[in-house]
Motif scaffolding. Sequence first.
Motif, PDB file in Angstrom:
ATOM      1  N   GLN A 172       9.823   2.758 -21.844  1.00  0.00           N
ATOM      2  CA  GLN A 172       9.895   4.110 -21.300  1.00  0.00           C
ATOM      3  C   GLN A 172       8.567   4.600 -20.736  1.00  0.00           C
ATOM      4  OE1 GLN A 172      11.958   6.986 -23.699  1.00  0.00           O
ATOM      5  NE2 GLN A 172      13.135   5.371 -24.684  1.00  0.00           N
ATOM      6  N   LEU A 173       7.475   4.195 -21.344  1.00  0.00           N
ATOM      7  CA  LEU A 173       6.175   4.689 -20.907  1.00  0.00           C
ATOM      8  C   LEU A 173       5.759   4.153 -19.545  1.00  0.00           C
ATOM      9  CD1 LEU A 173       4.261   4.767 -24.287  1.00  0.00           C
ATOM     10  CD2 LEU A 173       5.176   6.691 -22.996  1.00  0.00           C
ATOM     11  N   VAL A 174       6.410   3.107 -19.089  1.00  0.00           N
ATOM     12  CA  VAL A 174       6.143   2.604 -17.739  1.00  0.00           C
ATOM     13  C   VAL A 174       6.451   3.694 -16.715  1.00  0.00           C
ATOM     14  CG1 VAL A 174       6.823   0.872 -16.036  1.00  0.00           C
ATOM     15  CG2 VAL A 174       6.458   0.208 -18.408  1.00  0.00           C
ATOM     16  N   GLY A 175       7.424   4.550 -17.034  1.00  0.00           N
ATOM     17  CA  GLY A 175       7.766   5.658 -16.150  1.00  0.00           C
ATOM     18  C   GLY A 175       6.651   6.677 -15.995  1.00  0.00           C
ATOM     19  N   LEU A 176       5.665   6.628 -16.885  1.00  0.00           N
ATOM     20  CA  LEU A 176       4.539   7.553 -16.810  1.00  0.00           C
ATOM     21  C   LEU A 176       3.355   6.980 -16.024  1.00  0.00           C
ATOM     22  CD1 LEU A 176       4.513   9.007 -20.440  1.00  0.00           C
ATOM     23  CD2 LEU A 176       5.423  10.042 -18.356  1.00  0.00           C
ATOM     24  N   ALA A 177       3.491   5.784 -15.493  1.00  0.00           N
ATOM     25  CA  ALA A 177       2.393   5.168 -14.731  1.00  0.00           C
ATOM     26  C   ALA A 177       1.889   6.059 -13.597  1.00  0.00           C
ATOM     27  CB  ALA A 177       2.810   3.796 -14.205  1.00  0.00           C
ATOM     28  N   PRO A 178       2.765   6.776 -12.861  1.00  0.00           N
ATOM     29  CA  PRO A 178       2.253   7.653 -11.804  1.00  0.00           C
ATOM     30  C   PRO A 178       1.390   8.811 -12.332  1.00  0.00           C
ATOM     31  CG  PRO A 178       4.592   7.226 -11.461  1.00  0.00           C
ATOM     32  CD  PRO A 178       4.236   6.692 -12.824  1.00  0.00           C
ATOM     33  N   CYS A 179       1.416   9.021 -13.648  1.00  0.00           N
ATOM     34  CA  CYS A 179       0.617  10.095 -14.248  1.00  0.00           C
ATOM     35  C   CYS A 179      -0.808   9.655 -14.587  1.00  0.00           C
ATOM     36  CB  CYS A 179       1.291  10.599 -15.521  1.00  0.00           C
ATOM     37  SG  CYS A 179       2.943  11.281 -15.263  1.00  0.00           S
ATOM     38  N   LEU A 180      -1.072   8.356 -14.551  1.00  0.00           N
ATOM     39  CA  LEU A 180      -2.385   7.856 -14.967  1.00  0.00           C
ATOM     40  C   LEU A 180      -3.557   8.475 -14.206  1.00  0.00           C
ATOM     41  CD1 LEU A 180      -1.579   4.110 -15.714  1.00  0.00           C
ATOM     42  CD2 LEU A 180      -2.043   5.945 -17.356  1.00  0.00           C
ATOM     43  N   PRO A 181      -3.468   8.648 -12.889  1.00  0.00           N
ATOM     44  CA  PRO A 181      -4.605   9.290 -12.213  1.00  0.00           C
ATOM     45  C   PRO A 181      -4.857  10.720 -12.717  1.00  0.00           C
ATOM     46  CG  PRO A 181      -3.222   8.176 -10.609  1.00  0.00           C
ATOM     47  CD  PRO A 181      -2.481   8.156 -11.919  1.00  0.00           C
ATOM     48  N   TYR A 182      -3.793  11.440 -13.021  1.00  0.00           N
ATOM     49  CA  TYR A 182      -3.950  12.814 -13.503  1.00  0.00           C
ATOM     50  C   TYR A 182      -4.495  12.841 -14.929  1.00  0.00           C
ATOM     51  CZ  TYR A 182      -2.963  17.518 -15.091  1.00  0.00           C
ATOM     52  OH  TYR A 182      -3.076  18.772 -15.636  1.00  0.00           O
ATOM     53  N   VAL A 183      -3.845  12.145 -15.861  1.00  0.00           N
ATOM     54  CA  VAL A 183      -4.291  12.187 -17.256  1.00  0.00           C
ATOM     55  C   VAL A 183      -5.610  11.445 -17.448  1.00  0.00           C
ATOM     56  CG1 VAL A 183      -1.979  12.543 -18.184  1.00  0.00           C
ATOM     57  CG2 VAL A 183      -2.895  10.225 -18.043  1.00  0.00           C
TER      58      VAL A 183
END
Length: 153
Positions: free
Chosen positions: A39-50
């Motif tokens: 499921q956390l793969v879906g958060l990959a686009p958030c890496l630049p922000y976080v």
Amino acid sequence: MMGSNIKHQTSTLSLIFLLMMPGFALSDVNQDKAECSNQLVGLAPCLPYVGGEAKTPTIDCCSGLKQVLDKSKKCQCVLIKDKDDPSLGLKINGTLAGTLPSTCRASASMTECISLLHLTPNSQEAKLFEGYQKLTEGHGSTPAATGNIYIYS
């Protein structure tokens, strides 16, 4: 160029969680990590922000976050809790990650992580989640990352 960067980050995140899984067998924490790895793969686009590299999360980040929260709220909690784990190989700002649901206007309570992760109520980790919740209260329409408030564990 941005697309290839996100694909690289997605691949990196997938690989990190796959490499982490064999070492996690019996404990609740390790079961949580294994349960959330896909499921956390879906958060990959958030890496630049976080990671503090982007001023705002992308639409893909927010939609990925909402999908993760719909499937298991615990998974975002696991990522925030383990943000400083060197085996992740990721730079994650806990404040940005903890306020991401509010920034994306997604329904999530950071204090819910305390029970989802079976944390001791007055522990340092529980206090961090309480702090993230306080940062998001009353700021649902304002990006939480605009201030200079940071919580470090």
